[in-house]
Each structure stands twice: as structure tokens, then as C-alpha cells.
Scaffold this motif. Structure first.
Motif, PDB file in Angstrom:
ATOM      1  N   GLY B  77       0.791  -1.228   0.000  1.00  0.00           N
ATOM      2  CA  GLY B  77       0.000   0.000   0.000  1.00  0.00           C
ATOM      3  C   GLY B  77       0.823   1.278   0.000  1.00  0.00           C
ATOM      4  N   LYS B  78       2.130   1.142   0.163  1.00  0.00           N
ATOM      5  CA  LYS B  78       2.993   2.335   0.130  1.00  0.00           C
ATOM      6  C   LYS B  78       3.614   2.440  -1.258  1.00  0.00           C
ATOM      7  CE  LYS B  78       5.082   0.643   3.784  1.00  0.00           C
ATOM      8  NZ  LYS B  78       6.090   0.391   4.823  1.00  0.00           N
ATOM      9  N   SER B  79       3.991   3.670  -1.611  1.00  0.00           N
ATOM     10  CA  SER B  79       4.591   3.832  -2.930  1.00  0.00           C
ATOM     11  C   SER B  79       5.633   4.946  -2.902  1.00  0.00           C
ATOM     12  CB  SER B  79       3.445   4.131  -3.912  1.00  0.00           C
ATOM     13  OG  SER B  79       3.886   4.907  -4.959  1.00  0.00           O
ATOM     14  N   MET B  80       6.727   4.721  -3.567  1.00  0.00           N
ATOM     15  CA  MET B  80       7.785   5.742  -3.670  1.00  0.00           C
ATOM     16  C   MET B  80       8.368   5.708  -5.068  1.00  0.00           C
ATOM     17  SD  MET B  80       9.941   5.716  -0.141  1.00  0.00           S
ATOM     18  CE  MET B  80      10.423   7.421  -0.153  1.00  0.00           C
ATOM     19  N   THR B  81       8.792   6.889  -5.550  1.00  0.00           N
ATOM     20  CA  THR B  81       9.349   6.959  -6.901  1.00  0.00           C
ATOM     21  C   THR B  81      10.865   7.114  -6.834  1.00  0.00           C
ATOM     22  OG1 THR B  81       7.296   8.027  -7.562  1.00  0.00           O
ATOM     23  CG2 THR B  81       9.119   8.128  -9.126  1.00  0.00           C
ATOM     24  N   PHE B  82      11.534   6.284  -7.596  1.00  0.00           N
ATOM     25  CA  PHE B  82      12.999   6.282  -7.586  1.00  0.00           C
ATOM     26  C   PHE B  82      13.557   6.452  -8.998  1.00  0.00           C
ATOM     27  CE2 PHE B  82      11.790   3.719  -3.907  1.00  0.00           C
ATOM     28  CZ  PHE B  82      12.648   4.181  -2.921  1.00  0.00           C
ATOM     29  N   LYS B  83      14.767   6.994  -9.032  1.00  0.00           N
ATOM     30  CA  LYS B  83      15.572   6.907 -10.250  1.00  0.00           C
ATOM     31  C   LYS B  83      16.574   5.789  -9.958  1.00  0.00           C
ATOM     32  CE  LYS B  83      18.785   9.602 -13.073  1.00  0.00           C
ATOM     33  NZ  LYS B  83      19.202  10.968 -13.413  1.00  0.00           N
ATOM     34  N   ILE B  84      16.453   4.689 -10.664  1.00  0.00           N
ATOM     35  CA  ILE B  84      17.323   3.534 -10.423  1.00  0.00           C
ATOM     36  C   ILE B  84      18.639   3.749 -11.176  1.00  0.00           C
ATOM     37  CG2 ILE B  84      17.550   1.021 -10.714  1.00  0.00           C
ATOM     38  CD1 ILE B  84      15.274   1.565  -8.836  1.00  0.00           C
ATOM     39  N   VAL B  85      19.732   3.724 -10.442  1.00  0.00           N
ATOM     40  CA  VAL B  85      21.047   3.952 -11.061  1.00  0.00           C
ATOM     41  C   VAL B  85      21.908   2.693 -10.879  1.00  0.00           C
ATOM     42  CG1 VAL B  85      23.071   5.462 -11.156  1.00  0.00           C
ATOM     43  CG2 VAL B  85      20.859   6.400 -10.433  1.00  0.00           C
ATOM     44  N   ASP B  86      22.164   2.029 -11.984  1.00  0.00           N
ATOM     45  CA  ASP B  86      22.975   0.806 -11.964  1.00  0.00           C
ATOM     46  C   ASP B  86      24.401   1.171 -12.377  1.00  0.00           C
ATOM     47  OD1 ASP B  86      23.716  -1.878 -11.951  1.00  0.00           O
ATOM     48  OD2 ASP B  86      23.162  -2.144 -14.050  1.00  0.00           O
ATOM     49  N   THR B  87      25.363   0.855 -11.514  1.00  0.00           N
ATOM     50  CA  THR B  87      26.737   1.318 -11.787  1.00  0.00           C
ATOM     51  C   THR B  87      27.671   0.155 -12.152  1.00  0.00           C
ATOM     52  OG1 THR B  87      27.496   1.079  -9.497  1.00  0.00           O
ATOM     53  CG2 THR B  87      26.443   3.165 -10.077  1.00  0.00           C
ATOM     54  N   PRO B  88      28.723   0.450 -12.893  1.00  0.00           N
ATOM     55  CA  PRO B  88      29.723  -0.590 -13.179  1.00  0.00           C
ATOM     56  C   PRO B  88      30.394  -1.054 -11.884  1.00  0.00           C
ATOM     57  CG  PRO B  88      30.003   1.300 -14.646  1.00  0.00           C
ATOM     58  CD  PRO B  88      29.039   1.718 -13.582  1.00  0.00           C
ATOM     59  N   GLY B  89      30.769  -2.310 -11.839  1.00  0.00           N
ATOM     60  CA  GLY B  89      31.438  -2.862 -10.660  1.00  0.00           C
ATOM     61  C   GLY B  89      32.763  -2.173 -10.393  1.00  0.00           C
ATOM     62  N   ILE B  90      33.030  -1.924  -9.111  1.00  0.00           N
ATOM     63  CA  ILE B  90      34.277  -1.239  -8.752  1.00  0.00           C
ATOM     64  C   ILE B  90      35.353  -2.281  -8.433  1.00  0.00           C
ATOM     65  CG2 ILE B  90      35.369   0.343  -7.106  1.00  0.00           C
ATOM     66  CD1 ILE B  90      32.763   1.848  -6.937  1.00  0.00           C
ATOM     67  N   ALA B  91      36.510  -2.097  -9.052  1.00  0.00           N
ATOM     68  CA  ALA B  91      37.640  -3.008  -8.844  1.00  0.00           C
ATOM     69  C   ALA B  91      38.918  -2.191  -8.730  1.00  0.00           C
ATOM     70  CB  ALA B  91      37.746  -3.966 -10.024  1.00  0.00           C
ATOM     71  N   THR B  92      39.960  -2.807  -8.174  1.00  0.00           N
ATOM     72  CA  THR B  92      41.246  -2.106  -8.073  1.00  0.00           C
ATOM     73  C   THR B  92      42.205  -2.572  -9.162  1.00  0.00           C
ATOM     74  OG1 THR B  92      42.106  -3.744  -6.528  1.00  0.00           O
ATOM     75  CG2 THR B  92      41.073  -1.794  -5.571  1.00  0.00           C
ATOM     76  N   LYS B  93      41.846  -3.664  -9.852  1.00  0.00           N
ATOM     77  CA  LYS B  93      42.710  -4.141 -10.951  1.00  0.00           C
ATOM     78  C   LYS B  93      41.841  -4.690 -12.072  1.00  0.00           C
ATOM     79  CE  LYS B  93      43.263  -8.687  -8.868  1.00  0.00           C
ATOM     80  NZ  LYS B  93      44.160  -9.686  -8.309  1.00  0.00           N
ATOM     81  N   ILE B  94      42.269  -4.458 -13.282  1.00  0.00           N
ATOM     82  CA  ILE B  94      41.565  -4.992 -14.458  1.00  0.00           C
ATOM     83  C   ILE B  94      42.619  -5.457 -15.457  1.00  0.00           C
ATOM     84  CG2 ILE B  94      40.052  -4.455 -16.419  1.00  0.00           C
ATOM     85  CD1 ILE B  94      38.583  -2.489 -14.481  1.00  0.00           C
ATOM     86  N   ASP B  95      42.552  -6.733 -15.803  1.00  0.00           N
ATOM     87  CA  ASP B  95      43.529  -7.318 -16.712  1.00  0.00           C
ATOM     88  C   ASP B  95      42.766  -7.929 -17.886  1.00  0.00           C
ATOM     89  OD1 ASP B  95      45.540  -8.652 -17.988  1.00  0.00           O
ATOM     90  OD2 ASP B  95      46.228  -9.774 -16.230  1.00  0.00           O
ATOM     91  N   TYR B  96      43.067  -7.460 -19.087  1.00  0.00           N
ATOM     92  CA  TYR B  96      42.323  -7.974 -20.245  1.00  0.00           C
ATOM     93  C   TYR B  96      42.481  -9.490 -20.408  1.00  0.00           C
ATOM     94  CZ  TYR B  96      46.470  -8.567 -23.222  1.00  0.00           C
ATOM     95  OH  TYR B  96      47.644  -9.004 -23.752  1.00  0.00           O
ATOM     96  N   GLU B  97      43.607 -10.028 -19.899  1.00  0.00           N
ATOM     97  CA  GLU B  97      43.848 -11.475 -20.037  1.00  0.00           C
ATOM     98  C   GLU B  97      42.809 -12.303 -19.271  1.00  0.00           C
ATOM     99  OE1 GLU B  97      47.942 -12.243 -19.080  1.00  0.00           O
ATOM    100  OE2 GLU B  97      48.648 -11.231 -20.886  1.00  0.00           O
ATOM    101  N   ASP B  98      42.231 -11.705 -18.223  1.00  0.00           N
ATOM    102  CA  ASP B  98      41.179 -12.417 -17.483  1.00  0.00           C
ATOM    103  C   ASP B  98      39.955 -12.683 -18.360  1.00  0.00           C
ATOM    104  OD1 ASP B  98      42.731 -12.427 -15.220  1.00  0.00           O
ATOM    105  OD2 ASP B  98      41.806 -10.638 -14.339  1.00  0.00           O
ATOM    106  N   PHE B  99      39.726 -11.819 -19.329  1.00  0.00           N
ATOM    107  CA  PHE B  99      38.559 -11.996 -20.216  1.00  0.00           C
ATOM    108  C   PHE B  99      38.796 -13.076 -21.261  1.00  0.00           C
ATOM    109  CE2 PHE B  99      38.171  -7.265 -19.227  1.00  0.00           C
ATOM    110  CZ  PHE B  99      37.341  -7.480 -18.153  1.00  0.00           C
ATOM    111  N   LEU B 100      40.073 -13.364 -21.525  1.00  0.00           N
ATOM    112  CA  LEU B 100      40.392 -14.383 -22.535  1.00  0.00           C
ATOM    113  C   LEU B 100      39.915 -15.771 -22.099  1.00  0.00           C
ATOM    114  CD1 LEU B 100      44.041 -13.267 -23.490  1.00  0.00           C
ATOM    115  CD2 LEU B 100      41.914 -12.685 -24.655  1.00  0.00           C
TER     116      LEU B 100
END
Lengths: 132, 214
Positions: B77-100
Motif C-alpha cells: 500500500g505504500k509507494s515511492m518513486t525512484f531513479k534507479i542507477v545501476d553502476t559498473p562494478g568497482i575493482a582495483t585491478k583490471i587485466d584484459y587477459e582475465d577476459f580471454l
């Protein structure tokens, strides 16, 4: 800032940085100092910890460097806090930190991802797993 | 930090004066592959009929901030309006080889890695704009990850209310108790975004959290 020593591991060193070395620096200078140490293929043990916004900025600056510095893939980062028990313990620690100008009871570990595979963290223990 | 507090102060005064029922920005933050987009999709699908983004087993599928406006969440019975903000995952390292490992071509992996680094920077930049934040954690992973602690520390410093979600409750390896022990000062809700389990408790917590917005 150069990343010329990054890449294949021929050796690394562990460098300790007392909090007094960064106390008087502003955020930009602190992050620059830390990244310079890490880019020299060093694992940094920093007495104390950065402010939350500085930690976020360190992550952001790290991301901005990936792809621009050869072999640089980011960092591994962990903070272990001293944490005091009880109200009086926390008050005492708060007072000590206020006098010292930062949380000197904590230790921050930062290493290049090319050397440090993972930092496994439990509440009061840190395990540093290195790459072969 | 002082500038942020002043900005929030004037933002809140402005919105209280001119809007009786403003749209709250509800951000989804966390490490890569925790299920942020799956949860945001579930909510958007339930209340708008449309999803917000694509999901994948390959980390860093979300590489730029995506949002859906005017999502009216109705619950008991309650209602609220939101702007849903989906963000990219935060990491401290990114190595393209992990995607291979996911049979991705080298050139594509490099592009993905580059976009992912930009996504992390964008996620951090958006922290200032949130009203309420849900930290989505993979319940099968060790919660003592510095990225989680850094995000929460930044939200606390900005006075932004936080809810922690332990996702992937459908998996046997998930340990909500570990997450509760890691973050004793916060409400932790266990859900399965994939199967829509325990979303009632999640919505209840979101409504409670929204009331804390100053």
C-alpha cells in the motif's frame, strides 16, 4: 611517474612508509607518493590509512593509469584496522588519532597487481598471495 | 568533503521547498559480478515492465552507468518513486587477459578492459549524486574486500543511507552470516536476484532506508 619496472617479476621489495611521511601532504601528493612507490615494483606497508575519499581517488587514479602504463594492471589494496574494544577504548583511540592527525592504529597494504595476486583479509589477519 | 556536505545541504533544502514527492536516486554499487544489474533489472521489470541492462557471466558487463527514471515501487500500500542507477562494478585491478578465459578475442578483451576502467571511474564519480545506495555483494565471496569497505566509507562520509544485499542466496556456498559479521552496523538482506527470492524484505528495507534521506 613511470612503470618501467613493472612486468615480469625479477624481484620486489617491501617498503614501509610511516604516517609522518604523508601527514602534511594533501590528497593529490599522498596518492602520487603511494603510486610512485607501487609503480617501482614495491609492496607498500603504510602506517595508518587514507581518508575514504582518498581511497576512492586512489582507485580512480589507478584505473586511469591502466592501459597508459605498459604492464600496469592495477593494484591490490587492503587495510587492517586496530579497532578498540569498549567505549573508553574507542575514546582513547579517537584521542590518539586526533593528536596524530590520522588513524595510525591501522596498516594499509598496497601492491601492484603484477606481483600481488590477492590479499586475503579476515577481520584481524591479512594474507598476501604473490604471483609465481 | 566539506563541499560535498554543503552541496547536499543546499540540495536537500531546495528539494524540500519545491518538491513534495521528489524522485530519490537509488544507486546499486558493489564489486563486479555481484548481481547489481540482475537486481536492478528485477525491480525495473516488476514496476515498469522493462529491464535496465544486460547481464553476463563475464565480469564488467556493465561498463557505463545506466539508469531508469520514474520507477514507482509499490509495496504493501505504500509507494515511492525512484531513479534507479545501476553502476559498473568497482575493482582495483583490471587485466584484459582475465577476459580471454571466457573465449573472448584479444582485441575485444582489450576494449572491454579499457571500457571497464572508465566505468570504475564513472561509478566513483556518481557517488556524490546518490540519495540512497544498495551495496550488492556476492554472498559466496569473502566480504572483507577493500573495495566494499572503501565504498561504504565514502557513503558514510557523505551521509548517504546504505543497505547491504547478500545476493546469490540460491547458491549453497552463500554465507549471509559472514556478511552480517563483516558489517555489523548495517542491515543485511539476503536475496536471490536471479530467482526473485526474498524481495519483500528488500522492498521493506528500501522504504525504511528512504525515510532516512535528509
Amino acid at each position: 611517474m613511470t612503470g618501467k619496472n613493472l612486468g615480469k617479476i625479477k624481484g620486489f621489495s617491501i617498503q614501509f612508509l610511516p604516517y609522518s611521511e604523508i601527514r602534511s601532504l594533501d590528497s593529490t601528493q599522498r596518492i602520487k607518493k603511494i603510486l610512485n612507490i607501487v609503480l617501482g615494483n614495491n609492496i607498500l606497508l603504510l602506517q595508518g590509512r587514507l581518508e575514504p575519499d582518498e581511497e576512492a581517488r586512489l582507485i580512480g587514479d589507478t584505473m586511469a593509469m591502466i592501459g597508459h602504463l605498459k604492464h600496469f594492471k592495477g593494484i591490490e589494496l587492503a587495510v587492517i584496522s586496530g579497532g578498540s574494544e569498549g567505549v573508553f577504548g574507542r575514546m582513547r583511540m579517537g584521542l590518539v588519532n586526533a593528536i596524530a592527525g590520522g588513524d595510525i592504529g591501522a596498516v594499509t597494504i598496497i601492491g601492484p597487481a603484477t606481483i600481488v595476486k590477492e590479499i586475503k583479509r579476515n577481520p584481524k589477519k591479512i594474507e598476501l598471495l604473490l604471483k609465481k | 568533503m566539506v563541499a560535498n556536505k554543503l552541496k547536499n545541504f543546499f540540495k536537500n533544502i531546495f528539494s524540500n521547498l519545491f518538491s513534495q514527492k521528489r524522485e530519490l536516486k537509488l544507486g546499486f554499487y558493489g564489486p563486479p559480478n555481484a548481481g547489481k544489474t540482475s537486481l536492478a533489472n528485477r525491480i525495473c521489470k516488476d514496476f515498469t515492465g522493462e529491464e535496465i541492462g544486460t547481464v553476463s557471466k563475464i565480469p564488467h558487463e556493465t561498463r557505463s552507468v545506466q539508469f531508469k527514471e520514474k520507477v514507482e515501487i509499490s509495496y504493501k500500500g505504500k509507494s515511492m518513486t525512484f531513479k534507479i542507477v545501476d553502476t559498473p562494478g568497482i575493482a582495483t585491478k583490471i587485466d584484459y587477459e582475465d577476459f580471454l578465459k571466457y573465449r573472448m578475442k584479444k582485441a575485444d578483451a582489450k576494449i572491454r578492459a579499457k571500457e571497464a576502467t572508465q566505468g570504475v571511474v564513472e561509478s566513483i564519480r556518481w557517488l556524490d549524486d546518490m540519495d540512497v545506495v544498495v551495496i550488492v555483494l556476492d554472498g559466496t565471496q569473502n566480504p572483507y574486500n577493500q573495495v566494499n569497505i572503501t565504498i561504504i566509507g565514502n557513503l558514510v562520509a557523505r551521509n548517504i543511507p546504505v543497505l547491504i544485499v547478500a545476493n546469490k542466496m540460491d547458491l549453497r556456498k552463500t554465507h549471509i552470516k559472514k556478511i552480517e559479521a563483516a558489517f555489523p552496523e548495517y542491515d543485511v538482506v539476503g536475496i536471490s536476484a536471479k530467482y526473485g527470492k526474498n524481495l519483500e524484505e528488500f522492498y521493506e528495507s528500501i522504504f525504511k532506508l528512504a525515510k532516512k534521506v535528509r
